[in-house]
Design a protein around this motif. Structure first.
Motif, PDB file in Angstrom:
ATOM      1  N   LYS A   4       0.836  -1.204   0.000  1.00 22.19           N
ATOM      2  CA  LYS A   4       0.000   0.000   0.000  1.00 22.19           C
ATOM      3  C   LYS A   4       0.867   1.249   0.000  1.00 22.19           C
ATOM      4  CE  LYS A   4      -4.393  -1.478   1.840  1.00 22.19           C
ATOM      5  NZ  LYS A   4      -5.466  -1.169   2.756  1.00 22.19           N
ATOM      6  N   GLU A   7       2.282   1.668  -3.410  1.00 22.31           N
ATOM      7  CA  GLU A   7       1.221   2.128  -4.300  1.00 22.31           C
ATOM      8  C   GLU A   7       0.955   3.625  -4.098  1.00 22.31           C
ATOM      9  OE1 GLU A   7      -3.389   1.023  -4.820  1.00 22.31           O
ATOM     10  OE2 GLU A   7      -2.022  -0.704  -4.733  1.00 22.31           O
ATOM     11  N   LYS A   8       0.946   4.066  -2.843  1.00 26.31           N
ATOM     12  CA  LYS A   8       0.757   5.487  -2.546  1.00 26.31           C
ATOM     13  C   LYS A   8       1.920   6.309  -3.105  1.00 26.31           C
ATOM     14  CE  LYS A   8      -2.108   5.468   1.602  1.00 26.31           C
ATOM     15  NZ  LYS A   8      -2.185   5.839   3.027  1.00 26.31           N
ATOM     16  N   GLU A   9       3.109   5.792  -2.979  1.00 25.45           N
ATOM     17  CA  GLU A   9       4.301   6.486  -3.482  1.00 25.45           C
ATOM     18  C   GLU A   9       4.239   6.617  -5.004  1.00 25.45           C
ATOM     19  OE1 GLU A   9       7.557   8.725  -3.154  1.00 25.45           O
ATOM     20  OE2 GLU A   9       6.510   7.853  -1.427  1.00 25.45           O
ATOM     21  N   LYS A  10       3.824   5.533  -5.678  1.00 28.76           N
ATOM     22  CA  LYS A  10       3.689   5.582  -7.135  1.00 28.76           C
ATOM     23  C   LYS A  10       2.623   6.593  -7.545  1.00 28.76           C
ATOM     24  CE  LYS A  10       5.261   0.971  -8.431  1.00 28.76           C
ATOM     25  NZ  LYS A  10       4.882  -0.315  -9.038  1.00 28.76           N
ATOM     26  N   GLU A  11       1.517   6.615  -6.808  1.00 26.60           N
ATOM     27  CA  GLU A  11       0.439   7.561  -7.093  1.00 26.60           C
ATOM     28  C   GLU A  11       0.919   8.999  -6.899  1.00 26.60           C
ATOM     29  OE1 GLU A  11      -3.223   8.484  -8.503  1.00 26.60           O
ATOM     30  OE2 GLU A  11      -2.489   6.451  -8.250  1.00 26.60           O
ATOM     31  N   LYS A  12       1.710   9.227  -5.865  1.00 29.78           N
ATOM     32  CA  LYS A  12       2.254  10.558  -5.588  1.00 29.78           C
ATOM     33  C   LYS A  12       3.210  10.986  -6.702  1.00 29.78           C
ATOM     34  CE  LYS A  12       4.388  13.240  -1.907  1.00 29.78           C
ATOM     35  NZ  LYS A  12       4.972  13.217  -0.575  1.00 29.78           N
ATOM     36  N   GLU A  13       4.055  10.072  -7.153  1.00 28.00           N
ATOM     37  CA  GLU A  13       4.978  10.372  -8.256  1.00 28.00           C
ATOM     38  C   GLU A  13       4.203  10.687  -9.536  1.00 28.00           C
ATOM     39  OE1 GLU A  13       7.949   7.328  -8.838  1.00 28.00           O
ATOM     40  OE2 GLU A  13       8.479   7.350  -6.715  1.00 28.00           O
ATOM     41  N   LYS A  14       3.141   9.942  -9.783  1.00 31.65           N
ATOM     42  CA  LYS A  14       2.316  10.162 -10.960  1.00 31.65           C
ATOM     43  C   LYS A  14       1.654  11.546 -10.883  1.00 31.65           C
ATOM     44  CE  LYS A  14      -1.584   8.133 -13.435  1.00 31.65           C
ATOM     45  NZ  LYS A  14      -2.637   7.130 -13.383  1.00 31.65           N
ATOM     46  N   ASP A  15       1.129  11.890  -9.708  1.00 25.78           N
ATOM     47  CA  ASP A  15       0.515  13.204  -9.525  1.00 25.78           C
ATOM     48  C   ASP A  15       1.536  14.316  -9.720  1.00 25.78           C
ATOM     49  OD1 ASP A  15      -1.900  12.010  -8.968  1.00 25.78           O
ATOM     50  OD2 ASP A  15      -1.783  12.312  -6.793  1.00 25.78           O
ATOM     51  N   SER A  18       2.321  14.714 -13.385  1.00 24.44           N
ATOM     52  CA  SER A  18       1.197  15.384 -14.032  1.00 24.44           C
ATOM     53  C   SER A  18       1.208  16.885 -13.722  1.00 24.44           C
ATOM     54  CB  SER A  18      -0.109  14.758 -13.556  1.00 24.44           C
ATOM     55  OG  SER A  18      -1.206  15.430 -14.095  1.00 24.44           O
TER      56      SER A  18
END
Length: 171
Positions: A4, A7-15, A18
């Protein structure tokens, strides 16, 4: 649990990617925003704030100023993207009315980030004052410069007199 967090770290990098892509787009359209301000398109009352917002986004992108919450820089980016986008709730090509929604969105974003924008303005003013202080010559520097200029002038006069004496001797 570790999955988790990853996954949060990947989501943060993606944000973040962007966000940076959006900032690049905004910086590429900076002239368009300035044009909208110059041509009286309903945003005149926000000119100072809009220019400060552009400066904040630019300094954030360049890494000069990162002391700002993610939600604030995101609000700035969304507000600027809305202003530069000609296709929004009310299309910009409709005279006067087309800019009302831009002004409302911008006002909302500025209200959301008011405190952080003031902090940035203070930082920016301190940076400008620091640069001005470094570029202004001190009294000692002025005195030294004046002394060296006076000495150079005196040397020139002395040389000119020597040339006159040499000219008289040769005739």
């Amino acid at each position: 649990m570790a999955d988790k967090e990853k996954e949060k770290e990947k989501e943060k990098e993606k944000d973040n990617k962007s966000l940076m892509d959006s900032i690049r787009l905004i910086l590429g359209k900076e002239d368009k925003i300035k044009d909208q301000l110059d041509n009286g398109r309903g945003l005149e009352r926000y000119t100072k704030d809009l220019l400060l917002l552009m400066s904040l986004v630019k300094d954030y992108y360049q890494g000069n100023y990162r002391n700002i919450p993610y939600k604030t820089i995101s609000a700035a980016v969304v507000g600027l993207l809305y202003v530069i986008n000609p296709i929004d709730l009310i299309p910009d090509f409709i005279p006067f009315i087309g800019q009302i929604d831009d002004a409302l969105v911008l006002k909302f974003c500025l209200k959301l980030m008011e405190k952080d924008l003031l902090k940035y303005k203070t930082w920016k003013d301190e940076q400008s004052a620091s640069k001005d202080k470094d570029s202004k010559p001190t009294n000692k520097k002025l005195k030294d410069k004046n002394k060296s200029t006076a000495k150079a002038d005196k040397d020139e006069e002395s040389k000119a007199e020597d040339d006159k004496v040499d000219t008289k001797k040769s005739t």
